[in-house]
Scaffold this active site. Sequence first.
Site, PDB file in Angstrom:
ATOM      1  N   GLU A 161     -34.407 -18.491 -23.794  1.00 15.96           N
ATOM      2  CA  GLU A 161     -33.749 -17.030 -23.483  1.00 15.96           C
ATOM      3  C   GLU A 161     -33.747 -15.990 -24.751  1.00 15.96           C
ATOM      4  OE1 GLU A 161     -29.013 -15.575 -22.797  1.00 15.96           O
ATOM      5  OE2 GLU A 161     -29.388 -17.690 -22.991  1.00 15.96           O
ATOM      6  N   GLU A 210     -25.978  -9.277 -18.643  1.00 17.90           N
ATOM      7  CA  GLU A 210     -26.920 -10.610 -18.171  1.00 17.90           C
ATOM      8  C   GLU A 210     -28.188  -9.915 -17.173  1.00 17.90           C
ATOM      9  OE1 GLU A 210     -26.466 -13.369 -18.981  1.00 17.90           O
ATOM     10  OE2 GLU A 210     -24.289 -13.809 -19.520  1.00 17.90           O
TER      11      GLU A 210
END
Length: 252
Positions: free
Chosen positions: A24, A149
């Site tokens: 990530e 997100e």
Amino acid sequence: MKVCIDPGHGGTQPGAAGYSGTLEKYITLAVSLKLRQILINEGFDVVMTRDTDKDVRTADEPNELQARCDVANKAKADLFVSIHCNAAADNTAHGTETWYINKDLGRSKRLAECIQTELVKQINRTNRGIKEGNYYVTRYTHMPAVLVELAFISNKEEERLLKDDKFQQKCALGIANGILAMLGKETIKGGDNLFKDVPITHWAYKDIMKLKELGVVKGDNAGYYNPNKPVTRAEVATMLSRLYDVLKREIK
């Protein structure tokens, strides 16, 4: 107007690992750097909690999340955007969502709404909506703040997209347009209708796009503009002639 961009995780904190191992922290940094360039092109001041793969915490502030808040607060940023990739045990989970906390008479909520709308418009993923939650970086920053997100890195298809440079550019453009929309400013058109070698993050993107729409500049048959190639006297004459035709039409 000053915006603080917070690329989630970094350094010793990799964040979520994707379906095939993508971390990530690399995706959030790549999108954040693209977002920074777009906002700078639009005249914003930009501060980042990190612009390399590193921890933000220091000896004076060992709390990683508070260190990120400190960057924004000390810079007196007007807006704060933290960028993340989602993850779930269920690898079919997918889509985009934006989080806020109700701390400032609805301004953070409004920022979340605008970013969510414009981001989904650009990346065309399932709209999971805006959500209110008690994230540290949205609570302890002194300005309207959201946590975005982008998509689920734990989903095989969305992990593939998150690694793609063009998708990352669309993510950055969507967030930038959300900020512009929140401020009542005109949003930026996407880069698919321009040239293959002039991404939305290029410093001259807006000017080249404007001249292309007017018919003053044109690319080659393959869709390339070669923005860094020296211009010839003949090309200058051609562009001036086209510009003259545009002005002549406007005067009439």
